[in-house]
Design a protein around this motif. Structure first.
Motif, short mmCIF file in Angstrom:
data_model
loop_
_atom_site.label_atom_id
_atom_site.label_comp_id
_atom_site.label_asym_id
_atom_site.label_seq_id
_atom_site.Cartn_x
_atom_site.Cartn_y
_atom_site.Cartn_z
N HIS A 1 0.98 -1.00 0.08
CA HIS A 1 -0.06 0.01 0.18
C HIS A 1 0.66 1.18 0.10
O HIS A 1 0.65 2.25 -0.82
N VAL A 2 2.22 1.24 0.88
CA VAL A 2 2.67 2.53 0.79
C VAL A 2 3.42 2.71 -0.34
O VAL A 2 3.60 4.00 -0.62
N HIS A 3 3.81 1.49 -1.09
CA HIS A 3 4.52 2.02 -2.23
C HIS A 3 3.46 2.70 -3.37
O HIS A 3 4.23 3.41 -4.37
N THR A 4 2.41 2.49 -3.28
CA THR A 4 1.54 3.25 -4.12
C THR A 4 1.44 4.84 -3.79
O THR A 4 1.09 5.50 -4.90
N LEU A 5 1.76 5.03 -2.74
CA LEU A 5 1.98 6.45 -2.31
C LEU A 5 3.38 7.26 -2.74
O LEU A 5 3.78 8.18 -2.40
N ILE B 1 -4.57 -1.98 6.60
CA ILE B 1 -3.92 -2.96 7.47
C ILE B 1 -5.02 -3.71 8.31
O ILE B 1 -4.75 -4.85 8.59
N ASN B 2 -6.28 -3.01 8.59
CA ASN B 2 -7.06 -3.73 9.39
C ASN B 2 -7.80 -4.71 8.84
O ASN B 2 -8.46 -5.82 9.20
N ARG B 3 -7.61 -5.06 7.47
CA ARG B 3 -8.09 -6.17 6.73
C ARG B 3 -7.44 -7.39 7.19
O ARG B 3 -8.37 -8.42 7.22
#
Length: 158
Positions: free
Chosen positions: A28-32, A115-117
């Motif tokens: 997810h962070v890399h998409t940012l 993250i909660n997923r």
């Protein structure tokens, strides 16, 4: 229980889980267009007036030797700035710029959902138990590390 026979299995699962979690979070962070350490700094500084390098190092998962480089790259992206401390002339405060604060406010809620997923199939009781177990493990490691009694020679002399 014979801890010698269960230890390698538990350690392997702990390390595999850690690696899997980091890879999942990084996806997810890399998409940012950020790295995990960079995003760790952003979410740690979010909604704060800033922190010294020392405090930032204590609150993040970033080692002291890596922190300066991570901060420099975030400065290059225009997401953080260093300012002189008003109370200690020897230290600097790192804080988010307006652009950094925007990244934090725009992305942190969606990152939490992402993250909660991981815990979708966990009951509230499972989550409490997992937290308790991880805190107990952390406390045991920290106690042994700070007492200096975690060396092999200590074990063999008993």
């Amino acid at each position: 229980m014979n801890s010698t026979s269960t230890f390698p299995t538990v350690l392997r699962e702990l390390l595999r889980t850690h690696q899997a979690f980091l890879a999942y979070a990084a996806s997810h962070v890399h998409t940012l267009d950020l790295t995990l350490p960079q995003y760790d700094i952003i979410i740690t500084l979010g909604d704060t007036p800033g922190m010294t390098f020392k405090k930032l190092g204590e609150k993040t998962l970033i080692t002291k030797g890596t922190l300066t480089g991570v901060i420099s790259r975030l400065e290059d992206k225009g997401l953080v700035q260093r300012v002189a401390s008003e109370t200690d002339g020897r230290s600097q405060i790192v804080r988010l710029t307006a652009a950094g604060e925007d990244v934090y406010k725009r992305t942190f809620p969606e990152h939490l959902v992402f993250i909660n997923r991981i815990f979708d199939d966990y009951s509230p009781e499972d989550i409490v138990n997992l937290g308790d177990t991880l805190r107990r493990l952390h406390d045991a490691v920290t106690a042994l590390r700070s007492s200096g009694s975690g060396t092999l020679t200590d074990e063999t002399n008993e």
